[in-house]
Design a protein around this motif. Structure first.
Motif, mmCIF file in Angstrom:
data_model
loop_
_atom_site.group_PDB
_atom_site.id
_atom_site.type_symbol
_atom_site.label_atom_id
_atom_site.label_comp_id
_atom_site.label_asym_id
_atom_site.label_seq_id
_atom_site.Cartn_x
_atom_site.Cartn_y
_atom_site.Cartn_z
ATOM 1 N N UNK B 54 0.418 -1.291 -0.085
ATOM 2 C CA UNK B 54 0.232 0.227 0.216
ATOM 3 C C UNK B 54 0.956 1.290 0.154
ATOM 4 N N UNK B 55 1.391 1.297 0.742
ATOM 5 C CA UNK B 55 2.315 2.175 0.825
ATOM 6 C C UNK B 55 3.477 2.390 -0.411
ATOM 7 N N UNK B 56 3.860 1.818 -1.476
ATOM 8 C CA UNK B 56 4.275 2.040 -2.120
ATOM 9 C C UNK B 56 3.575 2.065 -3.724
ATOM 10 N N UNK B 57 1.659 2.151 -3.441
ATOM 11 C CA UNK B 57 0.860 1.997 -4.197
ATOM 12 C C UNK B 57 1.030 1.023 -5.000
ATOM 13 N N UNK B 58 1.013 -0.622 -4.692
ATOM 14 C CA UNK B 58 0.890 -1.604 -5.374
ATOM 15 C C UNK B 58 0.013 -2.670 -5.257
ATOM 16 N N UNK B 59 -0.525 -1.892 -4.262
ATOM 17 C CA UNK B 59 -2.064 -2.511 -4.291
ATOM 18 C C UNK B 59 -3.023 -3.139 -5.524
ATOM 19 N N UNK B 88 9.313 7.008 -10.071
ATOM 20 C CA UNK B 88 10.265 7.184 -10.000
ATOM 21 C C UNK B 88 10.813 7.562 -9.078
ATOM 22 N N UNK B 89 9.916 7.145 -7.398
ATOM 23 C CA UNK B 89 10.290 6.743 -6.193
ATOM 24 C C UNK B 89 10.846 5.361 -6.283
ATOM 25 N N UNK B 90 9.532 4.753 -6.586
ATOM 26 C CA UNK B 90 9.779 3.028 -6.514
ATOM 27 C C UNK B 90 11.220 2.481 -7.352
ATOM 28 N N UNK B 91 11.907 1.418 -7.257
ATOM 29 C CA UNK B 91 12.646 1.485 -7.892
ATOM 30 C C UNK B 91 13.662 1.835 -7.540
ATOM 31 N N UNK B 92 13.538 3.082 -7.106
ATOM 32 C CA UNK B 92 14.509 4.546 -7.202
ATOM 33 C C UNK B 92 15.264 4.522 -6.383
ATOM 34 N N UNK B 93 14.607 4.993 -5.090
ATOM 35 C CA UNK B 93 14.833 5.447 -3.665
ATOM 36 C C UNK B 93 13.806 4.897 -3.359
ATOM 37 N N UNK B 94 13.429 4.390 -2.760
ATOM 38 C CA UNK B 94 12.857 3.294 -2.878
ATOM 39 C C UNK B 94 12.526 1.372 -3.052
ATOM 40 N N UNK B 95 13.245 0.682 -2.683
ATOM 41 C CA UNK B 95 13.205 -0.642 -3.822
ATOM 42 C C UNK B 95 12.740 -1.597 -2.541
#
Ligand SMILES: Nc1ncnc2c1ncn2[C@@H]1O[C@H](COP(=O)(O)OP(=O)(O)OP(=O)(O)O)[C@@H](O)[C@H]1O
Ligand SMILES: Nc1ncnc2c1ncn2[C@@H]1O[C@H](COP(=O)(O)OP(=O)(O)OP(=O)(O)O)[C@@H](O)[C@H]1O
Ligand code: SF4
Ligand code: SF4
Ligand SMILES: [Mg+2]
Ligand SMILES: [Mg+2]
Lengths: 327, 332
Positions: B54-59, B88-95
Motif C-alpha cells: 500500500x505504501x508503494x501503491x502496489x495494491x 520514479x520513487x519505486x525501484x529508485x529511491x525505495x526498492x
C-alpha cells in the motif's frame, strides 16, 4: 520420551538412487544419489530427529524405510524383519505398524473425501472393522487430535493448515501404529500453530508409546522434540548423537556451521554467538564431490578429504561422526 | 517527525472478496529513520505485505482499495502523488524485494537483462555502462564469475543465488530505503545466514534504511534496531529490539516468543501454544482482535479495541492492550 534400548528399526547401509534418463532413447546417463549409504537405529519409544538442508535426502530416507520406494541397496529391519526382501502381503500387514505424516497439509489430503472418509480409509483398506465401528473409531480419532467429531462430514478445504495436519495425524493413528515417520509435519504452519501440533505429537507419543522419526530442517524444533539427532548432508549422515551431546558438543564441521547459522530469538544471546558462515551452495547429488561430500564447503578441509570418504566412526559412546579430522 | 525518512499515518487497506470486504490493514502508523533497520513480524495474513504494498501503491485495484492514510517520504505523500512520480520513487529511491524470487524474476530474460533494465530506465545509463554496473552489482552480492553469469537465466541459478540477484537488483539504483519481504523464508539456514550477513554488510557500506518483513523472530533479533509486531491488520506492539525480547508486553508477542524452542537449549518441556487461529476480518472490529485467543481477556477487551500506548517503563516501547501483562491488572 522414555526410550529404552530395544532397537525397533535398524537401517543398514541404505542406498536410494534415482536414474537420470536422457535423449530420444531415454538411455540412463547417471543417477541422483539421493541416499547413499545411511545406517542408524531407532529405539522403541524414542524420537530420532533427522535434519539437513533441502535436497539432502531426508524424505527419500523416510520413503525408502517404508518401502514406498524400492531401495537400491541396503537393509531396513523392523522388529528384526528385513522389509526390503519382504513379499507383498506380509509387507502390507507390516505397513499397519508404520505410518507417515507428510509435510504439506494442503497437498497430502484428497480434496474430494470428507474428513471422516479420510480418517476411516486406512481402516477400510485393511478391513479391520465394520461400518458402524469405523464411524466410532473415526470419532475417537478426531477427539484424540482435538478436532470436533462433528467435522467428520466436512471437506479438507474447510480447514486451516494446523487442522489439516491434525487430520493427517488422525489418519496416521487409525491403525494403531508403533512407528510414525513425521516428514516436516510443521514447516508449512504458522509459528503459533506449530507449537499446537508439536505438543499434540508429544502427548500422543506418551499416551501410546509411539516411536518417531522426526524429519525437519528447523534445528530448534528438532532440539525440542528429539531424544537423539542425525545430521544429513548430500545423502550421507555426517553426525549422530544424543540430543544434548549433539547440540552442546558438535564434532562435525557441518553440524557446527549449521547450528551457528540458526538465529536465536534473543538479540543479546544472538550478538554473543560466533558464526561460521559457509561459502557456496550444496553440490548436486547427481555429481557429489569425491571423498568427503562436505569438502567443497568445509572450512578446515585437507587434501585427504578429496581422496577418501571418512568412515562413520563412534568417537564417544553413542556419538558417531563422519570426518577425518574430528576427534 | 522531522527526522523520519518515511512516515506512514493511519493506513487502511481493504479487499473486496466474494465472502465480503476483508479489512487487511486497519489504521497502521509507523516511521522509519534514515539508516535504520525496522523489523516487521507477524503470522501469515496479518497484513505485513499489504502494508508495504500500500505504501508503494502496489495494491491491485480492484479488488484492493487504500481507504485511508498518508505515507510521507522525504516530506511528500506517496499516496497522493502522480503515477509518474510514484514510478520514479519505486525501484529508485525505495526498492522492494518481493516474497517469492521465482515469480519476481522473469524466467525468459537473462539475469543481465533484468539487472540492466532499471539502470537504463531510472539512471539513463548506456548499455555498456549498465553492463559494467550489473557486473559490479553481482560481484557485490558475491556471485562468482559475475560477467559470465549475466548471460544466464534464472533457472540456472540456485535459490540462494536468485535471492542474491534480487538484492542486487533492489540495490542497483542506490535506494534510500530497501523493503525486503520475507527474503530468506524459502532458503536453507546456511544460505539464509549468508544472505543476512550480506545485507548487514551492504547496509553498513551503503547506509540505507531497511524494512525487513518476516515471521521469524530469530532473524529480526539479530538484524533490526526496532521491531513492530502485527496481528489482524494492526500493529499490536512496537519497541526497540532489545526491550521487545526482554520485556514482551502484548499477550500475542508473549505467546509467540513462548512457542519458539531455542537452538541454544533454553529447553522447555512443553511449548507454550496459542490456541485458535489468526482472524480474517470482514469488518473493522470494535473489540481487541486478539481477544478470542487471549488468556488475559477481560470484559473491556470485547467492547473496545485498544490503541498503541507507551508502556510505563519505556516511552519508545508501545503496546495495544488493556491489560498490564506484568501484573495481570488493567492498565490505568
Ligand atoms: N522420485 C524422485 N526422482 C528423482 N529424484 C528424486 C526423487 N525424489 C527425490 N529426488 C532427489 O533426491 C534428492 C533428495 O531429495 P529429498 O526429497 O529426499 O530431500 P529432502 O532432504 O527431503 O529435502 P527437503 O528438505 O527439500 O524436503 C534431491 O536431489 C531430489 O531432487
Ligand atoms: N489481492 C487480494 N485479494 C483479497 N485479499 C487479499 C489480497 N491480498 C491480500 N489479501 C488479504 O489481506 C490480508 C493480509 O495479507 P498480507 O499478504 O499482507 O499478509 P502477510 O502478513 O504478508 O502474510 P504472509 O506472511 O503470508 O505473507 C490477508 O487476509 C489476505 O488474505
Ligand atoms: S572429512 Fe575433511 S572435508 Fe569432510 S568434514 Fe572432515 S575436514 Fe571437512
Ligand atoms: S486487550 Fe485484552 S484481549 Fe486484547 S490482548 Fe490485551 S488483554 Fe488480551
Ligand atoms: Mg523432504
Ligand atoms: Mg506477505
Amino acid at each position: 520420551m522414555t526410550a529404552n534400548n530395544e532397537v525397533l528399526l535398524h537401517v543398514d547401509n541404505l542406498v536410494m538412487h534415482f536414474p537420470i534418463y536422457r535423449g530420444v532413447f531415454q538411455r540412463q546417463v547417471g543417477a541422483v544419489r539421493a541416499v547413499d549409504g545411511v545406517s542408524f537405529d531407532v529405539k522403541r519409544g524414542e524420537t530420532l530427529g533427522l535434519v539437513g538442508e533441502s535436497g539432502c535426502g531426508k524424505s527419500t530416507t523416510g520413503r525408502a524405510i517404508l518401502q514406498l520406494y524400492k531401495p537400491t541397496a541396503g537393509k531396513v529391519e523392523y522388529e528384526g524383519t528385513n522389509l526390503v526382501t519382504l513379499k507383498r502381503e506380509p509387507m502390507r500387514q507390516m505397513r499397519r505398524k508404520m505410518q507417515m505424516i507428510f509435510q504439506d497439509p494442503y497437498a497430502s489430503l484428497n480434496p474430494r473425501m470428507t474428513v471422516g472418509q479420510l480418517v476411516g480409509e486406512p481402516l477400510m483398506v485393511h478391513s479391520v472393522t465394520t461400518g458402524e465401528e469405523i464411524d466410532k473409531r473415526v470419532e475417537q480419532l478426531l477427539e484424540l487430535v482435538k478436532l470436533n467429531p462433528a467435522f467428520a462430514t466436512r471437506y479438507p478445504h474447510e480447514f486451516s493448515g494446523g487442522q489439516r495436519q491434525r487430520i493427517g495425524v488422525a489418519r496416521a493413528l487409525a491403525l494403531n501404529p508403533n512407528f510414525i515417520i513425521c516428514d516436516e509435519p510443521i514447516s508449512a504452519l504458522d509459528v503459533s500453530i506449530q507449537a499446537q501440533v508439536v505438543n499434540l505429537l508429544e502427548e500422543l507419543q506418551q499416551q501410546f508409546g509411539l516411536t518417531y522419526l522426526f524429519i525437519a530442517h528447523d534445528l530448534s524444533m528438532v532440539r525440542h522434540i528429539s531424544d537423539r539427532v542425525a545430521v544429513m548432508y548430500l545423502g550421507v549422515i555426517m553426525e549422530l548423537a544424543e540430543r544434548e551431546e549433539l547440540y552442546n558438543n558438535p564434532l562435525h564441521p557441518y553440524t557446527q556451521a549449521l547450528l551457528s547459522a540458526v538465529p536465536i530469538p534473543d538479540p543479546v544471546a544472538d550478538a554473543q554467538r560466533k558464526r561460521v558462515i559457509l561459502e557456496g551452495d550444496v553440490p548436486s547429488p547427481a555429481n557429489p564431490p569425491s571423498g568427503c561430500r562436505f569438502r567443497t564447503r568445509c572450512p578446515i578441509a585437507v587434501p585427504l578429504c578429496a581422496e577418501s570418504q571418512p568412515e562413520f566412526r563412534e568417537l564417544r559412546p553413542g556419538h558417531f561422526v563422519a570426518c577425518h579430522l574430528a576427534k | 517527525m522531522p527526522d523520519s525518512l518515511l512516515d506512514v499515518q493511519g493506513l487502511e487497506t481493504t479487499f473486496k472478496t466474494p465472502d465480503g470486504v476483508v479489512h487487511a490493514v486497519n489504521g497502521v502508523s509507523f516511521n522509519l529513520k534514515e539508516g535504520e533497520t525496522l523489523g516487521v513480524v507477524g503470522e501469515s495474513g496479518c497484513g505485513k505485505s499489504v502494508t508495504m504494498h500500500s505504501t508503494l501503491r502496489l495494491i491491485p485495484s480492484p479488488p484492493g482499495r487504500i481507504a485511508a492514510g498518508q505515507a510521507f517520504f522525504n516530506g511528500r505523500d506517496l499516496l497522493t502523488m502522480s503515477n509518474d512520480e510514484i514510478r520514479g520513487v519505486r525501484g529508485a529511491q525505495i526498492s522492494m524485494i518481493f516474497q517469492d524470487p521465482m515469480t519476481s524474476l522473469n524466467p525468459v530474460l537473462s539475469i543481465g537483462r533484468q539487472l540492466e533494465e532499471p539502470l537504463l530506465l531510472h539512471l539513463g545509463m548506456t548499455r555498456k555502462q549498465a553492463e559494467d554496473r550489473s557486473t559490479e552489482l553481482l560481484e557485490m552480492v558475491g556471485i562468482p564469475n559475475a560477467r559470465e553469469r549475466l548471460k544466464d537465466y534464472p533457472h540456472q541459478y540456485s535459490g540462494g543465488m536468485r535471492q542474491r540477484v534480487m538484492i542486487a537488483m533492489a540495490l542497483s539504483c542506490s535506494p534510500q530505503i530497501l523493503i525486503a519481504d520475507e527474503p530468506t523464508t524459502a532458503l536453507d539456514v546456511t544460505i539464509q545466514a549468508q544472505i543476512v550477513e550480506l545485507v548487514k554488510r551492504l547496509r553498513d557500506e551503503l547506509g540505507m534504511a531497511i524494512i525487513w518483513i518476516t515471521h521469524d523472530l530469530g532473524i529480526v533479533a539479530g538484524l533490526a534496531r526496532r521491531v513492530m509486531v502485527m496481528y489482524g491488520g494492526y500493529i499490536i506492539e512496537e519497541s526497540p529490539v532489545n526491550d521487545l525480547y526482554a520485556n514482551p508486553s502484548h499477550p500475542y508477542t508473549i505467546g509467540l516468543l513462548g512457542s519458539l524452542p531455542r537452538v541454544d537449549g533454553l529447553h522447555q518441556d512443553k511449548l507454550f501454544s496459542i490456541e485458535g487461529l489468526p482472524p480474517v476480518l470482514y469488518h473493522k472490529p470494535n473489540a481487541c482482535p486478539f481477544a478470542p485467543r487471549c488468556r488475559w481477556a477481560m470484559e473491556r477487551c470485547w467492547k473496545e479495541n485498544p490503541a498503541l500506548e507507551p508502556v510505563p517503563s519505556s516511552p519508545e516501547h508501545r503496546v495495544a492492550c488493556w491489560v498490564d501483562t506484568k501484573t495481570g491488572r488493567p492498565r490505568s
